[in-house]
Design a protein around this motif. Structure first.
Motif, short mmCIF file in Angstrom:
data_model
loop_
_atom_site.label_atom_id
_atom_site.label_comp_id
_atom_site.label_asym_id
_atom_site.label_seq_id
_atom_site.Cartn_x
_atom_site.Cartn_y
_atom_site.Cartn_z
N PHE A 455 -20.46 -2.30 -12.48
CA PHE A 455 -20.39 -3.68 -11.99
C PHE A 455 -20.20 -3.67 -10.47
CE2 PHE A 455 -18.87 -4.41 -16.43
CZ PHE A 455 -19.87 -5.31 -16.80
N THR A 456 -20.92 -4.52 -9.82
CA THR A 456 -20.81 -4.63 -8.36
C THR A 456 -19.92 -5.79 -7.94
OG1 THR A 456 -22.80 -6.02 -8.30
CG2 THR A 456 -23.09 -3.63 -7.97
N ASP A 457 -19.77 -6.75 -8.85
CA ASP A 457 -18.97 -7.93 -8.54
C ASP A 457 -18.09 -8.28 -9.74
OD1 ASP A 457 -20.22 -9.11 -5.90
OD2 ASP A 457 -21.92 -8.57 -7.20
N VAL A 458 -16.91 -8.80 -9.44
CA VAL A 458 -16.05 -9.40 -10.46
C VAL A 458 -15.85 -10.85 -10.04
CG1 VAL A 458 -13.78 -9.42 -11.53
CG2 VAL A 458 -14.89 -7.25 -11.05
N LEU A 459 -16.25 -11.76 -10.87
CA LEU A 459 -16.15 -13.18 -10.56
C LEU A 459 -15.12 -13.81 -11.49
CD1 LEU A 459 -17.01 -15.82 -9.22
CD2 LEU A 459 -18.92 -15.94 -10.86
N LEU A 460 -14.02 -14.26 -10.90
CA LEU A 460 -12.97 -14.90 -11.69
C LEU A 460 -13.14 -16.41 -11.66
CD1 LEU A 460 -9.38 -14.04 -12.29
CD2 LEU A 460 -9.79 -16.31 -11.36
N LEU A 461 -13.18 -17.02 -12.84
CA LEU A 461 -13.26 -18.46 -12.97
C LEU A 461 -11.90 -18.96 -13.45
CD1 LEU A 461 -16.59 -18.55 -15.06
CD2 LEU A 461 -16.34 -18.49 -12.55
N GLY A 462 -11.27 -19.79 -12.67
CA GLY A 462 -9.95 -20.28 -13.05
C GLY A 462 -9.50 -21.40 -12.13
N MET A 463 -8.32 -21.95 -12.42
CA MET A 463 -7.75 -23.00 -11.58
C MET A 463 -6.26 -22.77 -11.45
SD MET A 463 -10.20 -25.00 -10.55
CE MET A 463 -9.26 -26.35 -9.88
N GLY A 464 -5.72 -23.18 -10.32
CA GLY A 464 -4.28 -23.12 -10.13
C GLY A 464 -3.74 -21.71 -10.22
N GLY A 465 -2.72 -21.53 -11.06
CA GLY A 465 -2.09 -20.23 -11.18
C GLY A 465 -3.03 -19.15 -11.65
N SER A 466 -4.08 -19.52 -12.36
CA SER A 466 -5.03 -18.53 -12.86
C SER A 466 -5.96 -18.03 -11.78
CB SER A 466 -5.87 -19.14 -14.00
OG SER A 466 -5.04 -19.52 -15.07
N SER A 467 -6.06 -18.77 -10.68
CA SER A 467 -7.00 -18.37 -9.63
C SER A 467 -6.33 -18.06 -8.30
CB SER A 467 -8.03 -19.48 -9.40
OG SER A 467 -7.40 -20.68 -8.98
N LEU A 468 -5.24 -18.75 -7.99
CA LEU A 468 -4.64 -18.59 -6.66
C LEU A 468 -4.02 -17.22 -6.47
CD1 LEU A 468 -3.12 -22.16 -6.29
CD2 LEU A 468 -5.05 -21.21 -5.01
N GLY A 469 -3.34 -16.70 -7.51
CA GLY A 469 -2.78 -15.36 -7.41
C GLY A 469 -3.86 -14.31 -7.23
N PRO A 470 -4.88 -14.29 -8.09
CA PRO A 470 -5.98 -13.34 -7.88
C PRO A 470 -6.66 -13.50 -6.52
CG PRO A 470 -6.04 -14.17 -10.12
CD PRO A 470 -4.97 -14.96 -9.40
N GLU A 471 -6.73 -14.73 -6.03
CA GLU A 471 -7.34 -14.93 -4.71
C GLU A 471 -6.52 -14.23 -3.63
OE1 GLU A 471 -9.08 -18.86 -3.29
OE2 GLU A 471 -7.24 -18.72 -2.08
N VAL A 472 -5.19 -14.29 -3.74
CA VAL A 472 -4.35 -13.58 -2.77
C VAL A 472 -4.65 -12.08 -2.84
CG1 VAL A 472 -2.00 -12.99 -2.10
CG2 VAL A 472 -2.53 -15.31 -2.85
N LEU A 473 -4.77 -11.55 -4.05
CA LEU A 473 -5.05 -10.13 -4.21
C LEU A 473 -6.41 -9.77 -3.59
CD1 LEU A 473 -3.83 -9.63 -7.89
CD2 LEU A 473 -2.58 -9.20 -5.76
N ALA A 474 -7.40 -10.61 -3.85
CA ALA A 474 -8.74 -10.34 -3.31
C ALA A 474 -8.74 -10.37 -1.79
CB ALA A 474 -9.73 -11.36 -3.87
N GLU A 475 -8.07 -11.36 -1.22
CA GLU A 475 -8.08 -11.51 0.23
C GLU A 475 -7.17 -10.51 0.93
OE1 GLU A 475 -10.06 -13.54 1.98
OE2 GLU A 475 -11.02 -14.10 0.10
N THR A 476 -6.04 -10.20 0.30
CA THR A 476 -5.07 -9.31 0.95
C THR A 476 -5.51 -7.85 0.88
OG1 THR A 476 -3.27 -10.82 0.38
CG2 THR A 476 -2.65 -8.56 0.96
N PHE A 477 -5.99 -7.41 -0.28
CA PHE A 477 -6.36 -6.01 -0.44
C PHE A 477 -7.81 -5.73 -0.04
CE2 PHE A 477 -2.65 -6.37 -3.15
CZ PHE A 477 -1.96 -5.20 -2.87
N GLY A 478 -8.66 -6.76 -0.10
CA GLY A 478 -10.06 -6.56 0.22
C GLY A 478 -10.76 -5.72 -0.84
#
Length: 949
Positions: A455-478
């Motif tokens: 897999f070249t991409d992981v696409l998370l579909l979510g809202m609120g707590g289901s998406s904001l935490g993973p977004e921090v991980l994606a943006e912080t760790f790259g």
């Protein structure tokens, strides 16, 4: 023959009320055993606190323990204490052997926090007995009402017990009965009662301190000189008299048939141990409570100073059974004077439990401080600067939390910490890392499968707590080298859905759909779209490209089973969405993105341990942050302004939801302000508190000066420094604890979101209308132009017209923004695609508002913010001035299997949310862009700037 050794000839053993590592290791204890005949040692939290906190002798042991792996503060303390007790027990083992197990004991007490919990006391005593592993250990158990049955249970299991905190003879007799009953039960099970030993620690000097104060108070009110003299003759007499009568009770017990039957089997009597024998009143002899209480089958446990004093000038003579009748007469006279010894001893037990707990708090704070020093930059640092009034309020509340044991109650899931409602049902997040460790192998296997599958991409579909935490991980760790890129979609905006699809290669994309309930609208419509697109791309293999993270039994789980999803991960139902980042909702996408979960959980646990139930509030970073935020909000500083290093910038979006949705209800709130650039103090009102989250590598003199300027201007500032990006795991837990604590300070339930559902209801009503008629209900603007339509409710329309709003949108903007006053915040809520261009325009808009009105500004993208800050905007205080921004979607985007499109769903959400704001009487205005969205936003920004000037 020293006076101390001569006590043995009187049948009394001397124990030392002191133990410390150096004292044992350097041979001082062995010397006292050899030269003075010391035959035992007792310990307590105060002794350990002075040794650990007041010296460096434990530093190397703490460092060595932490090099093996981090651990909780209480685990760290117990490791140190158990090692000391074992070493002391080994020194005293020859005494134990020489006396056939009659003496040579070392005492270690169960946690004083358990003094009122029978079962917990028993469990901990068993564990200490097992972990110390020495036959000459005595486990100290308080002689409280719940402690007495614990004593009986432990004795029945062959565990030696030192029963402490005894003041009243009647309680001592209950303890003696528990000892006898325990031995009888042990013997009935085939146990060797000769191997069991116990002492009953009867406290002495504290009784005189309490009684003497009442005698002096009463004597001062007596006019008759003879009566006053009789009263004053009781000074310094009651404690010894009480002890002598307790010994008389002991003699009666061992003369009874039950004891004789046990003695015939080799049972040893439960000796009375005189405790608290250091003289408190300087006018009394410094060996008073040794000289007067010498007798057979007793123990006197003395502090070092009293030991030295008795060695020098004590008298070893049989005194315990002298003047017993006079002792009884003294107690009778005390009662006749109107002073109740029973009331005093009951109070002393209560105070004793609290004093022991206070000492334990000081001890654990000392251990926590040492742990933090040894860990150094492995633990994110936190410094707090607050003006005097807030600092004093925080100090007072810190003591309240300590005295009431509120952090222990929080961890014990006691809803009474908050409102006594259903809070206990939502505290599963406290155990998130422990659960994560238990599932680590499963996550690692999943990660390996993702990588091996190409897999070249992981696409998370979510809202609120289901998406904001993973977004921090994606943006912080790259993106991790060799791993797929993690992307987040949390929008129903058609343009954003298209942009997300265009950014990935569907044929090599793993979709993670994340929804606790499985019934949330946004993840469901996003899943419907991408599952359809996957079917068009990879055919029947579509299901193998999808992973579900959801609570057990949800509708999403059923869909996942039906459509053959690659894997289903279950969330923990007792964890609310906004507290779920350290649960599968964060760990699954982290694993798929190649983030080292072992390192991540290890980092998180550093803060879990630092914020644990065993860490008193003053040394507990999460509690300290929560108290500052909660008390600042109560004092009017309710705008939490998040600042951060660029690499950590996305953390604010996660913290926004956590803080706003948790605290924004019942007319109260801490309003998070994220993404607002740091400015001069002159642009900030007196409603701010700042949190600066920074990587150590980003330290700069310029930034330090800017933060110092805020502090000098009187703004509370919390500085948090991370050694590296992995430290973000610690911040998730710090802020979760802090938010829970702040909620308690504000007197609200920080785990519900009562106003979020209101918007969902209105949205469902609008979409139902669309399903029935093929269009959303018509609405009439209050003003219109070629570029914009303006909408608001009748009440707001009336107020704005009275303020000068007319036919053109500009006049409505001007009147609306004129309503902003000190202490308010302006929320720009845009239902448009969240992309860099739109973010930049909205940032320019917010900065214009701040520059002209000097108030806090918030920016939210819909419908994302509905699951985040939306709760506070509707349920918090009426201090928000809301500008909602909507636009037509050209082109729109169909949702497979539904008549409503993405644009229709988004429009219904915007109108539903605005309807609730109107119902709540909020100052809200909606601007609808009729032109190209990007151009329309730019024109609106110019209009806002003009309206403010």
């Amino acid at each position: 023959m020293t006076p101390l050794k001569a006590l043995q000839a009187q049948g009394q053993a001397v124990w030392l009320d002191f133990v410390a590592r150096g004292f044992v290791e350097k041979g001082d204890l062995a010397r006292l055993v050899a030269e003075d005949g010391v035959r035992g040692v007792t310990s307590n939290p105060s002794i350990f606190e002075k040794a650990i906190g007041g010296s460096s002798e434990y530093d190397d042991a703490i460092r060595a323990a932490l090099q093996e792996g981090d651990r909780s503060v209480v685990d760290l303390y117990e490791r140190l204490a158990i090692e000391d007790i074992q070493k002391a027990a080994d020194v005293l083992r020859p005494v134990y052997d020489a006396t056939g197990g009659a003496d040579g004991f070392v005492s270690l007490e169960v946690s004083p926090y358990l003094a009122l919990d029978t079962e917990a006391t028993v469990v901990e005593a068993r564990r200490l007995w097992r972990d110390v592993g020495r036959p000459n250990l005595m486990v100290k158990v308080p002689g409280t009402a719940p402690g007495v049955p614990a004593v009986q249970t432990l004795i029945s299991e062959g565990i030696n017990v030192n029963v402490t905190l005894l003041f009243a003879r009647r309680v001592y007799e209950e303890v003696a009965e528990a000892y006898i009953a325990g031995l009888e039960a042990f013997a009935a099970q085939g146990g060797d009662v000769s191997k069991v030993a116990s002492v009953a620690s009867f406290f002495v000097s504290r009784i005189d301190s309490a009684v003497d104060a009442l005698i002096e108070e009463k004597a001062a009110t007596v006019n008759d000189p003879e009566e006053r003299s009789r009263l004053e003759e009781l000074l310094g007499e009651i404690a010894i008299a009480n002890a002598k009568l307790a010994y008389r009770s002991y003699k009666a017990l061992i003369a009874g048939d039950r004891w004789k039957a046990l003695a015939a089997k080799g049972a040893r009597p439960q000796r009375l141990l005189w405790a608290s024998t250091g003289t408190k009143n300087k006018s009394y002899s410094d060996v008073l409570y040794v000289d007067e209480l010498i007798g057979p089958d007793t123990v006197n446990t003395v502090p070092p100073a009293t030991l030295d004093a008795f060695r020098e000038h004590g008298t070893a003579a049989s005194t315990l059974e002298r003047s017993v009748d006079e002792a009884a007469a003294a107690l009778t006279q005390l009662a006749r004077s109107g002073i109740s010894l029973d009331e005093i001893t009951d109070r002393l037990v209560t105070e004793g439990v609290q004093l022991f707990a206070d000492a334990a708090d000081k001890l654990l704070a000392a251990v926590a401080t040492k742990r933090a020093q040894v860990l150094g930059d492995r633990m994110d640092s936190q410094t707090i600067t607050a003006h005097r009034a807030l600092a004093e309020a925080v100090s007072a509340e810190t003591e309240t939390w300590r005295a009431k044991g509120l952090i222990r109650r929080l961890w014990a899931r006691d809803a009474g910490v908050w409102t006594g409602a259903d809070e206990a049902k939502w505290l599963g997040w406290l155990g998130s890392t422990a659960h994560g460790w238990s599932k680590l192998a499963e996550y690692q296997a999943f990660a390996a499968d993702v990588k091996a599958s190409g897999f070249t991409d992981v696409l998370l579909l979510g809202m609120g707590g289901s998406s904001l935490g993973p977004e921090v991980l994606a943006e912080t760790f790259g993106q991790q080298p060799g791993w797929p890129k993690l992307r987040i979609l949390d929008s129903t905006d058609p343009a954003q859905v298209r942009a997300t699809e265009a950014a990935v290669t569907l044929a090599t994309t793993l979709v993670i759909v994340s929804s606790k309930s499985g019934s949330t609208t946004e993840p469901n419509v996003m899943l419907a779209y991408f599952l359809d697109r996957l079917r068009q791309t990879v055919g029947d293999a579509a299901g193998s490209h999808v992973v579900a993270v959801t609570d057990p039994g949800s509708s999403l789980e059923k869909v996942a089973q039906r459509d053959g999803f690659r894997k289903i991960f279950h969330g923990e139902p007792t964890i609310g969405g906004r507290y779920s980042v350290l649960s599968p909702f964060g760990l699954v996408p982290a694993a798929a993105a190649g983030i080292d979960l072992k390192q991540f959980l290890t980092s998180a646990d550093v803060m879990v341990h630092a914020c644990g139930p065993d860490v008193p509030p003053a040394a507990n970073p999460g509690v300290r942050l929560g108290l500052v935020l909660g008390l600042a909000a109560k004092a009017g500083r309710d705008k939490l302004t998040m600042l951060s290093s660029p690499a950590l910038a996305d953390f604010g979006a996660w913290a926004e939801q956590l803080v706003a949705e948790s605290t924004g209800k019942n007319g109260k709130a801490i309003i998070p302000v994220d993404g607002e650039p740091l400015a001069s103090p002159v642009l900030y009102g007196s409603d701010r508190v700042f949190v600066d989250l920074r990587l150590a590598s980003d330290a700069s003199a310029t930034h330090d000066a800017e933060i110092a300027a805020l502090e000098q201007a009187g703004h509370p500032v919390v500085r948090i420094v991370l050694r590296d990006r992995a430290g973000i795991a610690q911040e998730f837990f710090r802020f979760e604890i802090a938010t829970a604590v702040a909620g308690a300070v504000l007197g609200i339930n920080p785990f519900d979101q009562p106003d979020v559902e209101a918007s969902k209801i209105k949205t469902r009503e609008l979409t139902a209308a669309f399903e029935a008629t093929g269009k959303l209900p018509a609405e009439t603007p209050v003003a219109t132009s070629e570029s914009f339509d303006v909408f608001t409710d009748p009440k707001n329309a009336e107020a704005l017209r009275a303020a000068g709003a007319g036919a053109d949108p500009a006049s409505w903007l001007k009147a609306h923004l004129a309503r902003v006053k000190a202490g308010d915040y302006v929320a720009l809520l845009a239902y448009v695609a969240r992309n860099p261009a739109h973010i930049g325009t909205l940032q320019a808009m917010r900065l214009s508002v701040r520059a002209h009105r000097k108030v806090a500004t918030c920016v939210g993208f819909g419908p994302r913010f509905l699951h985040s800050t939306g709760q506070a905007y509707k349920g918090g205080p009426d201090t928000g001035v809301v500008l909602q921004i909507t636009a037509d979607d050209h082109p729109d985007l169909a949702i497979p299997g539904q008549s409503a499109s993405f644009g229709i769903v988004k429009a219904a959400q915007a109108r539903g949310d605005f309807g609730v704001l109107s119902e709540r009487g909020r100052r809200a205005l909606r601007i609808h862009i009729k032109t190209d969205v990007t151009a329309g936003l730019a024109a609106l920004a110019a209009a806002v700037d003009h309206a403010l000037s």
